[in-house]
Design an enzyme around this catalytic site. Structure first.
Site, short mmCIF file in Angstrom:
data_model
loop_
_atom_site.label_atom_id
_atom_site.label_comp_id
_atom_site.label_asym_id
_atom_site.label_seq_id
_atom_site.Cartn_x
_atom_site.Cartn_y
_atom_site.Cartn_z
N LYS A 10 0.81 -1.22 0.00
CA LYS A 10 0.00 0.00 0.00
C LYS A 10 0.85 1.27 0.00
CE LYS A 10 -3.82 -2.26 2.43
NZ LYS A 10 -4.65 -2.21 3.66
N PHE A 58 -15.74 4.04 7.22
CA PHE A 58 -14.34 4.21 6.84
C PHE A 58 -14.09 4.13 5.34
CE2 PHE A 58 -14.95 -0.32 7.71
CZ PHE A 58 -14.42 -0.90 6.56
N ARG A 86 -0.62 -14.24 4.18
CA ARG A 86 -1.35 -13.67 5.32
C ARG A 86 -0.57 -13.88 6.62
NH1 ARG A 86 -6.28 -11.67 4.21
NH2 ARG A 86 -7.20 -12.15 6.23
N THR A 92 -4.52 -7.60 11.00
CA THR A 92 -4.92 -6.36 10.33
C THR A 92 -4.56 -5.12 11.13
OG1 THR A 92 -6.74 -7.56 9.30
CG2 THR A 92 -6.87 -5.17 9.26
N ARG A 104 3.31 -6.31 9.37
CA ARG A 104 2.57 -5.30 10.13
C ARG A 104 3.08 -5.17 11.56
NH1 ARG A 104 -2.91 -7.66 7.68
NH2 ARG A 104 -3.08 -6.36 5.80
N ASN A 114 -2.09 -0.01 6.99
CA ASN A 114 -1.44 -1.20 7.54
C ASN A 114 -0.52 -1.91 6.54
OD1 ASN A 114 -3.32 -2.44 5.92
ND2 ASN A 114 -4.43 -3.43 7.58
N HIS A 117 -1.97 -5.58 1.66
CA HIS A 117 -3.22 -6.32 1.51
C HIS A 117 -2.88 -7.66 0.90
CE1 HIS A 117 -7.18 -7.59 0.11
NE2 HIS A 117 -6.57 -7.89 -1.02
#
Length: 139
Positions: A10, A58, A86, A92, A104, A114, A117
């Site tokens: 991100k 959000f 993951r 998350t 993270r 965060n 994805h």
């Protein structure tokens, strides 16, 4: 069995200079990067990608964030690629749920920004790959 997953590095991770670190962790895990593209997310792709969140408080901020700067979109392949990425990503919420040693957990500061994805299922992966890399869509 080989599986595919879509990963987004991100805009916060790109801005903070973590692209190389994240890609290195992916490669060290043994996943194959079969497609990679640095781009700014178009609004229509971002809206389709996060369509399940439309109407939630959000959502507007999420779209603004994900389209607000360059990101890296990638397709990863490997055995259990979805679960493997993951696990690398961590929970998350980087502070409350991500453990040290995860992307993270090591670098994240807040829940919305965060860093990464990763698709959460085979169905989501194929839908997301078709959005970000139409030429790689499953037939």
């Amino acid at each position: 069995m080989t599986e595919r997953t879509l990963v987004l590095i991100k805009p916060d991770a790109v801005a903070r200079g973590y692209v190389g670190e994240i890609l290195g962790r992916i490669e060290r895990k043994g996943l194959t990067i079969s497609a990679l593209d640095l781009r700014t997310a178009p609004g229509d792709i971002a809206a389709a990608h996060y369509a399940e969140h439309e109407g939630r408080p959000f959502y507007p901020g999420l779209l603004e964030f994900i389209t607000g700067g360059p990101l890296v979109a990638a397709v990863l392949e490997g055995p259990r690629a979805i679960a493997a990425f993951r696990q690398l990503a961590g929970g998350t919420d980087p502070v409350e749920k991500a453990v040290p040693g995860t992307i993270r957990g090591d670098f994240g500061l807040e829940a919305q920004e965060n860093l990464v994805h990763g698709s959460d299922s085979v169905e989501s992966a194929e839908r997301e790959i078709a959005l970000w890399f139409p030429h790689l869509a499953a037939n």
